[in-house]
Each structure stands twice: as C-alpha cells, then as structure tokens.
Write a protein that holds these residues in place. Structure first.
Motif, short mmCIF file in Angstrom:
data_model
loop_
_atom_site.label_atom_id
_atom_site.label_comp_id
_atom_site.label_asym_id
_atom_site.label_seq_id
_atom_site.Cartn_x
_atom_site.Cartn_y
_atom_site.Cartn_z
N ILE A 129 0.84 -1.21 0.00
CA ILE A 129 0.00 0.00 0.00
C ILE A 129 0.87 1.25 0.00
CG2 ILE A 129 -1.70 1.34 1.30
CD1 ILE A 129 -2.77 -1.30 2.43
N LEU A 130 1.88 1.25 0.86
CA LEU A 130 2.77 2.41 0.96
C LEU A 130 3.52 2.64 -0.35
CD1 LEU A 130 4.26 1.79 4.53
CD2 LEU A 130 2.58 3.52 3.90
N ARG A 131 4.05 1.54 -0.91
CA ARG A 131 4.80 1.65 -2.17
C ARG A 131 3.91 2.13 -3.31
NH1 ARG A 131 7.65 -2.70 0.21
NH2 ARG A 131 6.11 -4.21 -0.50
N ARG A 135 4.47 5.33 -5.58
CA ARG A 135 4.61 5.14 -7.03
C ARG A 135 3.66 6.03 -7.81
NH1 ARG A 135 1.77 2.51 -10.55
NH2 ARG A 135 0.49 1.50 -8.95
N ARG A 136 2.41 6.17 -7.30
CA ARG A 136 1.42 6.98 -7.99
C ARG A 136 1.57 8.48 -7.72
NH1 ARG A 136 -3.58 6.37 -6.48
NH2 ARG A 136 -3.32 5.08 -4.64
N LYS A 137 2.55 8.81 -6.85
CA LYS A 137 2.87 10.20 -6.54
C LYS A 137 1.65 10.99 -6.04
CE LYS A 137 6.75 10.35 -9.75
NZ LYS A 137 7.38 10.99 -10.92
N THR A 138 0.84 10.32 -5.22
CA THR A 138 -0.31 11.00 -4.62
C THR A 138 0.19 11.91 -3.51
OG1 THR A 138 -0.62 9.25 -2.97
CG2 THR A 138 -1.75 8.96 -5.08
N GLU A 139 -0.70 12.79 -3.02
CA GLU A 139 -0.32 13.65 -1.91
C GLU A 139 0.08 12.82 -0.70
OE1 GLU A 139 0.13 16.94 -1.76
OE2 GLU A 139 -0.19 16.86 -3.93
N LEU A 140 -0.68 11.74 -0.49
CA LEU A 140 -0.37 10.83 0.61
C LEU A 140 0.99 10.18 0.38
CD1 LEU A 140 -1.51 9.60 3.22
CD2 LEU A 140 -2.54 7.80 1.83
N GLY A 141 1.24 9.78 -0.86
CA GLY A 141 2.51 9.14 -1.20
C GLY A 141 3.69 10.06 -0.98
N ILE A 144 4.31 10.24 2.72
CA ILE A 144 4.96 9.00 3.19
C ILE A 144 6.44 9.02 2.83
CG2 ILE A 144 5.07 6.49 2.83
CD1 ILE A 144 1.98 6.64 2.27
N GLN A 145 6.73 9.34 1.57
CA GLN A 145 8.11 9.36 1.10
C GLN A 145 8.97 10.36 1.89
OE1 GLN A 145 8.57 10.22 -3.10
NE2 GLN A 145 10.27 8.77 -3.23
N SER A 146 8.39 11.51 2.16
CA SER A 146 9.11 12.55 2.89
C SER A 146 9.45 12.10 4.30
CB SER A 146 8.26 13.83 2.94
OG SER A 146 8.84 14.79 3.77
N GLU A 147 8.47 11.49 4.99
CA GLU A 147 8.69 11.07 6.37
C GLU A 147 9.67 9.90 6.44
OE1 GLU A 147 5.24 10.60 8.75
OE2 GLU A 147 4.50 12.62 8.34
N LEU A 148 9.54 8.95 5.50
CA LEU A 148 10.46 7.82 5.49
C LEU A 148 11.88 8.27 5.19
CD1 LEU A 148 8.35 5.08 3.65
CD2 LEU A 148 8.79 5.27 6.10
N ALA A 149 12.02 9.26 4.29
CA ALA A 149 13.34 9.78 3.94
C ALA A 149 14.02 10.43 5.14
CB ALA A 149 13.22 10.78 2.80
N LYS A 150 13.20 11.00 6.04
CA LYS A 150 13.74 11.64 7.24
C LYS A 150 13.98 10.63 8.37
CE LYS A 150 11.19 15.91 6.30
NZ LYS A 150 10.01 16.72 6.72
N GLY A 151 13.61 9.38 8.11
CA GLY A 151 13.77 8.35 9.14
C GLY A 151 12.68 8.38 10.18
N ILE A 152 11.56 9.05 9.86
CA ILE A 152 10.43 9.16 10.81
C ILE A 152 9.51 7.94 10.64
CG2 ILE A 152 8.43 10.52 11.49
CD1 ILE A 152 9.88 12.97 10.31
#
Length: 335
Positions: A129-131, A135-141, A144-152
C-alpha cells in the motif's frame, strides 16, 4: 507451470510451440476465460518435469499428470486429484477476513498471494500500500516518502487510517482480505477493534529461529523477476550466468538485524493477537511448499466451518429469544 520456488507457486500455461509474452492463470474475468479457451484450442496437452518446474501447457494437461506428483524439494506425495484441487481456484470468493502472521522469513509474502489466488480474498500488504501511494505520486505518497526519507516512523493512527481506507474499498468488501504486515503494534491491534475491522482468525506461519536464520542469511533476490533463491532450499540455476550475476542480498539480511527482529516478534506476538483465535501452520524450511499450502487450505476450511457453525448457533439463539418474546406477549394479551 507449477514452480515450487519460494515466490512462485502459480498454475500457468506455457506454450510448447512458442514463448508467450503473458502467462494466463485461472481467473474470475470473462476476458481471462476467453484467453484460456483460445490458448487451449491452439496448444496440445503436454506435461513435462524440469527440475523444480512442472510444465502444464493446457487445461487438459492436468489430466496427464502422473497418479502421484512429488514436490521438487521432496517429502510430499500428492495424488493427481489432490494436486488439481489445491491449484484450482474456488469459483466464488470466500470473503475471508484473515491476518497472516509469522516471524521474519516465515512465508507470509509467499503464501498470502497463493491464498488470494485460491480463495479470492485480497492479499493486503501494508508495504505494498505504501509503495503504491509513493509510485502513484499521490499527496499521501509524497507525505509517506518525505517522512520515510527523514527516518520518521509512520504513526499508528496514520497506518490504521491507511489500512481502513483500503479495506473499505469495494473489492475488499466484496471478496474479503488477508492482512499482511498489520497490525504491528498493540495500539494498532486495539485500534482495529475500536473502529470495527473484522477478523475471522489469525493464520500463524510457524518457523523456528534457526530456520529463519538459515533462510535469511543465505537468500538472494533476483531484482528483475522478484524470485528468491537459496543455495539449500531453492538453488538458482547454475548455468544461467546472467541471473547469477544480478542476484542481490537484502540489506537487512544481516544476523544482528534478523536476531533483533526475532526478539521483537517474540515479545510482541502474545500481546498483538489476544483479540483473535490463532491457527498455526508449520512452515519449516525443509517442508515442501505444496504440502504447506495444503495445510493452510485445511486450516482455512476449518476456520470457515467454525464460522458457519457460530452463525447457525447465533441464528438459533436469536430465533429462540424471538419465540420466547412472542410467547410472553401472547400471555400478556391473554391476561
């Protein structure tokens, strides 16, 4: 073909005349059925055994299977009828509502999709679901990508909303679901109860810590196909140099990381699933895949029987209470 490799156990159709750009499996759509009929008319029944792969070139090819079929890893003999029954999807979705759980490398991502193929309930992986959102570059996506990139770490509330949104979609409501990777925390499990996410049972894939380490420390993934190979349990073909050169080891398949995850699982498992009944299936590393899948199917049938019996008891109890109320009302009017 029936591939007994870890990530594949699908019934597909391989032409003995020319390679197909797409393999057709048993499906629910009319388009798939039409494709199968066309393919069946063009290809002669043929079954071949090639190491860990059984090639079935048409629907009729299943009837050509020898009376006993042995899994490539050995140790399991199934009759022709048993094999066909195991690999043939049910005609209608069973609307299962399961959690599939287990230690790292216990077979969740292997058997979850196979249960979906067999029973129609959707394999819902939180990782997928997260991936997909990313992948679809939604606002939610993007969030998610931003927070994961920060290690959150994504909050329990966020994950619960994400899963709830997925389960409320029409396909899950009509066909049921197999939750994989959720819940991971007690707070998520309690949240599921509070917001009314239904679960019939927990399917626990049981594998020893030693087996987990044997698998995790030596497995290699083909990034092109997603296939997972292991020198002992599912060796990669040694004559395919291109494949051997591109095999990769996962970053988290280090002994210290795997042992830490095993310890975390041991601590959280009893608390996570206290709300639901747990059914255990042995997925020891040496067991043939088809034998494990047969055990899983037997457990699912048991879960469905118990669910039906419970519904019937509730219905009878409700009927008795209704009759009793009518009787009291009648006596009151008479008085």
């Amino acid at each position: 073909y029936v591939r007994s490799g870890r990530e594949k156990m699908d019934l597909c159709f391989v032409s003995n005349i020319s390679p197909l750009s797409q393999s057709f499996g048993f499906g629910y759509s009319s388009r798939t059925c039409s494709s199968l009929k066309l393919f069946k008319s063009r290809v002669q029944p043929k079954v071949e055994y090639r190491g860990s792969v059984t090639v079935v070139s048409s629907l009729d090819g299943l009837n050509s299977l020898t009376e006993k079929s042995t899994d490539a890893r050995g140790g399991s003999n199934l009759s022709k009828s048993e094999l066909i029954e195991l690999l043939t999807p049910e005609k209608t979705a069973h609307k299962l509502k399961l959690i599939i759980s287990g230690k790292p490398v216990s077979g969740k991502s292997t058997y979850g999709p196979k249960i979906q193929d067999k029973y129609g309930a959707l394999h819902v992986s939180t990782g997928d679901i997260l991936r997909d959102e990313i992948r679809r570059k939604t606002e939610l996506g993007k969030r998610i990508q931003s927070e994961l990139a920060k290690g959150i770490l994504l909050s329990d509330e966020f994950m619960l909303e994400l899963v709830k949104k997925r389960l409320n979609q029409m396909d899950c409501m009509e066909r049921g679901y197999i939750l994989d990777g959720f819940p991971r925390t007690v707070k998520q499990a309690n949240g599921m109860i509070e917001c009314g996410i239904e679960v019939d049972a927990v399917l626990f894939l049981d594998r020893s810590d030693e087996d987990v380490l044997r698998w995790a420390l030596h497995r290699r993934t083909d990034p092109k196909t997603g296939m997972i190979y292991h020198p002992e349990f599912n060796p990669a073909p040694q004559d395919d140099g291109e494949l051997l050169n591109r095999l990769e080891k996962r970053e988290d398949d280090e002994e210290c990381i795997v042992r830490k995850r095993l310890m975390q699982f041991s601590e959280t498992f009893p608390k996570l699933y206290k709300h639901w009944k747990i059914y255990k299936v042995n997925t020891a590393a040496g067991r043939p895949y088809i034998e494990v899948f047969r055990d899983i199917c037997n457990v699912i049938e048991q879960i469905e029987r118990e669910k039906t019996e419970k519904k019937e008891k509730t219905k009878k109890s409700s009927s008795k209470n209704s009759d009793h109320s009518k009787h009291l009302a009648s006596e009151t009017r008479f008085a």
